[in-house]
Motif scaffolding. Sequence first.
Motif, mmCIF file in Angstrom:
data_model
loop_
_atom_site.group_PDB
_atom_site.id
_atom_site.type_symbol
_atom_site.label_atom_id
_atom_site.label_comp_id
_atom_site.label_asym_id
_atom_site.label_seq_id
_atom_site.Cartn_x
_atom_site.Cartn_y
_atom_site.Cartn_z
ATOM 1 N N PRO A 30 16.048 -8.451 -11.748
ATOM 2 C CA PRO A 30 14.842 -8.273 -10.944
ATOM 3 C C PRO A 30 14.981 -8.824 -9.525
ATOM 4 N N ALA A 31 15.691 -9.947 -9.356
ATOM 5 C CA ALA A 31 15.803 -10.547 -8.023
ATOM 6 C C ALA A 31 16.655 -9.676 -7.107
ATOM 7 N N GLY A 32 17.811 -9.237 -7.597
ATOM 8 C CA GLY A 32 18.719 -8.443 -6.767
ATOM 9 C C GLY A 32 18.125 -7.089 -6.419
ATOM 10 N N LEU A 56 25.955 -4.333 -7.028
ATOM 11 C CA LEU A 56 26.961 -4.320 -8.095
ATOM 12 C C LEU A 56 26.373 -4.916 -9.359
ATOM 13 N N GLU A 57 26.713 -4.338 -10.502
ATOM 14 C CA GLU A 57 26.239 -4.868 -11.780
ATOM 15 C C GLU A 57 27.403 -4.837 -12.770
ATOM 16 N N LYS A 58 27.649 -5.959 -13.444
ATOM 17 C CA LYS A 58 28.812 -6.014 -14.339
ATOM 18 C C LYS A 58 28.591 -5.248 -15.648
ATOM 19 N N ALA A 59 27.347 -5.070 -16.067
ATOM 20 C CA ALA A 59 27.097 -4.324 -17.307
ATOM 21 C C ALA A 59 27.388 -2.844 -17.082
ATOM 22 N N LEU A 67 18.427 -10.399 -20.598
ATOM 23 C CA LEU A 67 17.666 -10.941 -21.734
ATOM 24 C C LEU A 67 16.578 -11.850 -21.184
ATOM 25 N N SER A 68 15.360 -11.649 -21.678
ATOM 26 C CA SER A 68 14.253 -12.490 -21.236
ATOM 27 C C SER A 68 13.227 -12.524 -22.358
ATOM 28 N N GLY A 69 12.043 -13.171 -22.126
ATOM 29 C CA GLY A 69 11.043 -13.255 -23.187
ATOM 30 C C GLY A 69 10.441 -11.908 -23.564
ATOM 31 N N ALA A 70 9.629 -11.220 -22.768
ATOM 32 C CA ALA A 70 9.229 -11.689 -21.468
ATOM 33 C C ALA A 70 7.736 -11.439 -21.248
ATOM 34 N N VAL A 71 7.054 -12.513 -20.855
ATOM 35 C CA VAL A 71 5.690 -12.360 -20.343
ATOM 36 C C VAL A 71 5.797 -12.479 -18.837
ATOM 37 N N MET A 72 5.370 -11.425 -18.148
ATOM 38 C CA MET A 72 5.537 -11.406 -16.694
ATOM 39 C C MET A 72 4.217 -11.681 -15.986
ATOM 40 N N ALA A 154 32.145 -5.696 -11.888
ATOM 41 C CA ALA A 154 31.915 -7.147 -11.886
ATOM 42 C C ALA A 154 32.540 -7.748 -10.649
ATOM 43 N N ALA A 155 31.775 -8.603 -9.969
ATOM 44 C CA ALA A 155 32.346 -9.343 -8.839
ATOM 45 C C ALA A 155 33.139 -10.513 -9.415
ATOM 46 N N ALA A 156 34.409 -10.617 -9.028
ATOM 47 C CA ALA A 156 35.281 -11.632 -9.631
ATOM 48 C C ALA A 156 35.483 -12.840 -8.720
ATOM 49 N N GLY A 340 16.855 -15.618 -6.993
ATOM 50 C CA GLY A 340 16.598 -15.588 -8.431
ATOM 51 C C GLY A 340 17.107 -16.815 -9.163
ATOM 52 N N ASP A 341 17.448 -16.614 -10.438
ATOM 53 C CA ASP A 341 17.905 -17.719 -11.287
ATOM 54 C C ASP A 341 19.123 -18.433 -10.698
ATOM 55 N N SER A 342 19.975 -17.702 -9.986
ATOM 56 C CA SER A 342 21.175 -18.339 -9.414
ATOM 57 C C SER A 342 20.796 -19.470 -8.467
ATOM 58 N N LYS A 352 8.772 -19.056 -16.902
ATOM 59 C CA LYS A 352 8.687 -17.781 -16.187
ATOM 60 C C LYS A 352 9.537 -17.807 -14.924
ATOM 61 N N GLY A 353 10.341 -16.750 -14.788
ATOM 62 C CA GLY A 353 11.157 -16.650 -13.587
ATOM 63 C C GLY A 353 11.166 -15.250 -12.996
ATOM 64 N N VAL A 354 10.629 -14.261 -13.730
ATOM 65 C CA VAL A 354 10.721 -12.882 -13.244
ATOM 66 C C VAL A 354 9.961 -12.733 -11.925
ATOM 67 N N HIS A 355 8.712 -13.241 -11.882
ATOM 68 C CA HIS A 355 7.916 -13.077 -10.657
ATOM 69 C C HIS A 355 8.523 -13.868 -9.493
HETATM 70 C C1 LIG Z 1 15.247 -16.840 -23.371
HETATM 71 C C2 LIG Z 1 14.565 -16.553 -22.068
HETATM 72 C C3 LIG Z 1 13.218 -16.293 -22.020
HETATM 73 C C4 LIG Z 1 12.592 -16.047 -20.808
HETATM 74 N N1 LIG Z 1 11.270 -15.722 -20.800
HETATM 75 C C5 LIG Z 1 10.677 -15.390 -19.646
HETATM 76 C C6 LIG Z 1 9.334 -14.931 -19.628
HETATM 77 O O1 LIG Z 1 8.688 -14.792 -20.674
HETATM 78 N N2 LIG Z 1 8.782 -14.620 -18.418
HETATM 79 C C7 LIG Z 1 9.477 -14.736 -17.252
HETATM 80 O O2 LIG Z 1 8.924 -14.461 -16.182
HETATM 81 N N3 LIG Z 1 10.760 -15.177 -17.247
HETATM 82 C C8 LIG Z 1 11.383 -15.485 -18.399
HETATM 83 N N4 LIG Z 1 12.686 -15.870 -18.401
HETATM 84 C C9 LIG Z 1 13.400 -16.021 -17.122
HETATM 85 C C10 LIG Z 1 13.744 -14.673 -16.495
HETATM 86 O O3 LIG Z 1 14.353 -13.829 -17.443
HETATM 87 C C11 LIG Z 1 14.681 -14.911 -15.323
HETATM 88 O O4 LIG Z 1 14.097 -15.852 -14.465
HETATM 89 C C12 LIG Z 1 14.969 -13.628 -14.551
HETATM 90 O O5 LIG Z 1 15.555 -12.667 -15.383
HETATM 91 C C13 LIG Z 1 15.895 -13.942 -13.380
HETATM 92 O O6 LIG Z 1 16.191 -12.765 -12.694
HETATM 93 P P1 LIG Z 1 17.568 -12.653 -11.886
HETATM 94 O O7 LIG Z 1 17.562 -11.300 -11.263
HETATM 95 O O8 LIG Z 1 17.770 -13.844 -11.060
HETATM 96 O O9 LIG Z 1 18.722 -12.731 -13.002
HETATM 97 P P2 LIG Z 1 19.027 -11.807 -14.259
HETATM 98 O O10 LIG Z 1 17.809 -11.190 -14.789
HETATM 99 O O11 LIG Z 1 19.832 -12.630 -15.184
HETATM 100 O O12 LIG Z 1 19.968 -10.656 -13.669
HETATM 101 C C14 LIG Z 1 21.242 -10.948 -13.143
HETATM 102 C C15 LIG Z 1 22.115 -9.710 -13.237
HETATM 103 O O13 LIG Z 1 23.343 -9.982 -12.544
HETATM 104 C C16 LIG Z 1 24.428 -9.460 -13.298
HETATM 105 N N5 LIG Z 1 25.637 -10.199 -12.921
HETATM 106 C C17 LIG Z 1 25.902 -11.504 -13.172
HETATM 107 N N6 LIG Z 1 27.110 -11.846 -12.680
HETATM 108 C C18 LIG Z 1 27.620 -10.720 -12.112
HETATM 109 C C19 LIG Z 1 28.850 -10.435 -11.449
HETATM 110 N N7 LIG Z 1 29.779 -11.378 -11.253
HETATM 111 N N8 LIG Z 1 29.066 -9.184 -10.999
HETATM 112 C C20 LIG Z 1 28.119 -8.216 -11.171
HETATM 113 N N9 LIG Z 1 26.943 -8.432 -11.810
HETATM 114 C C21 LIG Z 1 26.696 -9.674 -12.267
HETATM 115 C C22 LIG Z 1 23.984 -9.697 -14.736
HETATM 116 O O14 LIG Z 1 24.713 -8.877 -15.630
HETATM 117 C C23 LIG Z 1 22.508 -9.358 -14.672
HETATM 118 O O15 LIG Z 1 22.279 -7.990 -14.908
HETATM 119 C C24 LIG Z 1 13.341 -16.100 -19.607
HETATM 120 C C25 LIG Z 1 14.703 -16.335 -19.646
HETATM 121 C C26 LIG Z 1 15.332 -16.537 -20.867
HETATM 122 C C27 LIG Z 1 16.815 -16.753 -20.903
#
Ligand SMILES: Cc1cc2nc3c(=O)[nH]c(=O)nc-3n(C[C@H](O)[C@H](O)[C@H](O)COP(=O)(O)OP(=O)(O)OC[C@H]3O[C@@H](n4cnc5c(N)ncnc54)[C@H](O)[C@@H]3O)c2cc1C
Length: 566
Positions: A30-32, A56-59, A67-72, A154-156, A340-342, A352-355
């Motif tokens: 969601p962040a990217g 870029l996406e590694k999947a 993977l998330s919960g997720a309640v947004m 995947a970015a290495a 984002g999470d990084s 919660k981290g999605v928003h």
């Molecule tokens: C168990 C659990 C429950 C949660 N429940 C909630 C909830 O209920 N509500 C909520 O708001 N938040 C929840 N969160 C948090 C939320 O999921 C995250 O805050 C959010 O997904 C972060 O978004 P992001 O884009 O930073 O990272 P991500 O969603 O993790 O996305 C990162 C992407 O980058 C890709 N990537 C990583 N490394 C590389 C690379 N080297 N090269 C290319 N691609 C790469 C990954 O494959 C992935 O697709 C939960 C998290 C977990 C683990």
Amino acid sequence: MAALEQVSWQVDVPQREELEVDVLVVGAGPAGLACAIELKRQLQTKGLGDKSILVLEKAEEVGRHILSGAVMDPRGLAELFPDWRERGCPVESEVKFDCLDVLWANGKRTRLTGWMTPPALHNHGNYIISLYKLVGWLKEQAEALGIDVYPGFAAAEILFDGSRVLGVQTRDAGVDKHQQPKPNFQPGMNIKAGVTVFAEGTRGHLAKHLIARLELGAAQNPQTWGAGVKELWEVPPERGAALLGHVIHTVGAPIGLDGYGGGWVYGQKENRLSLGFVIGLNHHDARLDPHALFVKWKQHPAISALLTGGKLVRYGAKTIPYGGYWAMPKLQGDGFCIVGDSAGFLNSARLKGVHLGIKSGLLAAHAIAGALEQSDTSGAALARYTELFEGSWAKAELWRVRNFHQAFDSGFFAGVIDAAVQQLTGGRGLLARRTSHCDHESTRPVAQARLDKPVYNDTTALDKLTDVYWSGAIHDEDQPPHLVVRDPSICVERCTQEFGNPCQHFCPAGVYEWPAGHPANGDKRAGPIINASNCVHCKTCDIADPYQVIDWVAPEAGGGPKYVDM
Ligand SMILES: Cc1cc2nc3c(=O)[nH]c(=O)nc-3n(C[C@H](O)[C@H](O)[C@H](O)COP(=O)(O)OP(=O)(O)OC[C@H]3O[C@@H](n4cnc5c(N)ncnc54)[C@H](O)[C@@H]3O)c2cc1C
């Protein structure tokens, strides 16, 4: 410190193909994706719509590693697309009911609803979603704007010029486990960009290196994490219909007051339940096994009653950054931003981290657009990102919980009391700034370990390997291990004696195996057996290893879990 070197298995090749883009986003979460979408729109309004953006996406498919919960909380998404509902953004349900269940060791449950539910767990106005579906939808929106999204890349490694980030090198493909090119060898590309956005999610391995190398977290608390283990279930239609839109959080059993953690049950469409358990990786027990705790939690009568007659659909695990505001690194530098999470954009009190991830992407996009307009992508120009963050609701939200997680370091009751004081003092609590330490430093000697395993069965209390099967995790086995144990002698000579090799317990995918005849019993094995193919990319090992000798690096693209709807 290993993080100061880039750990990678790239082959030495005389010359690599090069691709130049204006902005490169690493990670289609969601962040990217929010960053890419908002950036494109900002550039269009500035007459710079021809600037190129690549994600870029590694999947192998966007969402398959999500993977998330997720309640947004819809606040971030509604800023990105005020008409997100009318546009058909997929949701499972509006939240119709929420509560906190206290699970007791004797099998009883006390339900707290209404005003008795802690404010952070009030979810009315929020939506139960599948983050897999949300990112799939965001990808479509991005592509409609002309943004290139490349799954399966995947970015290495990060490409540097001193402290300036120039871009990334993608993972080589077709390298065997001895690091020799195979007939299908395909060297990774150097992708160069004016600005690289690190959006890898939790414990991004490139972000980890970047933060250490440029000391971006020097003035902050170390980041801390929880490990979340999740299953998706299909339950009988009557129960599924009754639970649609329900958000149930639990505390208590199976951990009681020992550790920071709890469970969730969210009612989705199609009679599906999202359920999971999260445990802080600062737990002291050397036999901490997040999967085993999850199984014990499912065996509590309040949870097992929900699963009777149902069937498992999917399994997975992932870590969550818990450190909050005081653990966030510097968000930008020469040629890069972290989102984002990084960067730790997560409210651990609300789980919660999605928003916040979406909002961080939006803020970074504004700063990058301004930097490109001025043809100045230096850290000074991109510092606008931090300024925007400091003035935003995201900062205000994270500021209100800035001491939340750390307060629980002194025990459950101390944490609850401090959390109550934080409510009255705008997040301050009893201390103005609570510090913390790295999770792995909490592990106590194995002689003090008390945690044990549950009794597994083949219906609801599935063992780890059966669960891993349901994650769909798979990697080409003839490739260099993407879980790099830098010094296996430490595992054998020290860890076995001191901590009993916790990797065999904490990994929720059974990657690390120490068979019965292991070195503690005189076996001269060089280290653990690493079943890298099982890895679900949760990063628990990289965080929780007590000696910090395990590095998670990107495997060949496409390898990993095959999540759908997680
Ligand atoms: C168990 C659990 C429950 C949660 N429940 C909630 C909830 O209920 N509500 C909520 O708001 N938040 C929840 N969160 C948090 C939320 O999921 C995250 O805050 C959010 O997904 C972060 O978004 P992001 O884009 O930073 O990272 P991500 O969603 O993790 O996305 C990162 C992407 O980058 C890709 N990537 C990583 N490394 C590389 C690379 N080297 N090269 C290319 N691609 C790469 C990954 O494959 C992935 O697709 C939960 C998290 C977990 C683990």
